[in-house]
Design an enzyme around this catalytic site. Structure first.
Site, PDB file in Angstrom:
ATOM      1  CD  GLN A   1     -14.261  -0.147  -2.061  1.00 27.41           C
ATOM      2  OE1 GLN A   1     -15.287  -0.786  -1.855  1.00 27.41           O
ATOM      3  NE2 GLN A   1     -14.274   1.162  -2.276  1.00 27.41           N
TER       4      GLN A   1
ATOM      5  CG  LEU B   1      -1.898  -1.157   1.326  1.00 28.56           C
ATOM      6  CD1 LEU B   1      -2.409  -1.306   2.752  1.00 28.56           C
ATOM      7  CD2 LEU B   1      -3.057  -0.953   0.366  1.00 28.56           C
ATOM      8  CD  GLU B   2       1.670   2.909  -4.708  1.00 29.05           C
ATOM      9  OE1 GLU B   2       0.657   3.571  -5.008  1.00 29.05           O
ATOM     10  OE2 GLU B   2       2.333   2.277  -5.536  1.00 29.05           O
TER      11      GLU B   2
END
Length: 211
Positions: free
Chosen positions: A145, A125-126
């Site tokens: 999601q 995740l960034e």
């Protein structure tokens, strides 16, 4: 896919989603949670970033226990990881943010919003804070999601993975499955490759369907 079809595909094995919790199903998506590991830039040891010259930031890893907090300051970007391990050989997976988090200025990715068929991974995740006040994030919170789309026809091309020494420098290169297989003798062509970066923030299993 709808919630009913996502659950059916998981039970059938067409979608890998571990751990799977029916409570996280939404009408047309599935909520995934934030993991415990973060990669942050070491500002004191980093003077510049030059992607063309393969110069990246010096980084350090931070482990946050479930229930504890990680403070993301304004204008700061860090790398996180999903708790869930997921992928599919049959569906394109789209990764989207949650509107409740976007409204407070938390972005969960800048690009790379799609997981191609054949990719099985803990998602990197960034994470970035676009607000002007700090945001507290916690491992285990719902962070993003997943949406699943069926392919209209069998794919001809796959994606080759190369991992640089710096997390965040993960390059996906499109290539023909047939061409790639032709470079190898039959006994050298595996049905599955496992690639792992043992820093714990990226774990990828690349499964290629038989040609």
């Amino acid at each position: 896919l709808s919630d009913i079809d996502i659950e059916k595909a998981v039970k059938k094995g067409d979608i890998t989603l571990e751990p799977f919790d029916k409570k996280r199903l939404q009408p047309v998506s599935y909520d995934i949670r934030l993991g415990n590991k973060f990669i942050v830039n070491d500002e004191g040891a980093t003077h510049i970033i030059d992607p063309v010259k393969k110069i990246y930031a010096k980084t350090r890893e931070i482990i946050v226990k479930d229930g504890d907090e990680f403070v993301l300051h304004p204008g700061v970007s860090v790398l996180g990881v999903s708790k869930e391990f997921f992928g599919s050989n049959h569906y394109v997976i789209q990764i989207g943010g949650k509107s409740s988090l976007a409204r407070v200025g938390l972005m969960i990715h800048n690009t790379a919003g799609i997981a191609n068929p054949g990719h099985f991974l803990h998602l990197t995740l960034e994470l970035s804070n676009q607000n002007n006040v700090p945001i507290i994030i916690r491992p285990g919170m719902e962070i993003a999601q997943l949406m699943f789309s069926m392919l209209s026809s069998p794919r001809v091309r796959t994606t080759l993975l190369s991992v640089s020494p710096s997390l965040g420098s993960v390059t996906w290169t499109s290539a023909s499955i047939v061409e790639f297989a032709a470079q190898r003798k039959p006994w050298q062509w595996p049905s599955a490759w496992t690639l792992k970066r043992i820093c714990g923030t990226l774990s990828v299993i690349w499964i290629v369907p038989p040609v």
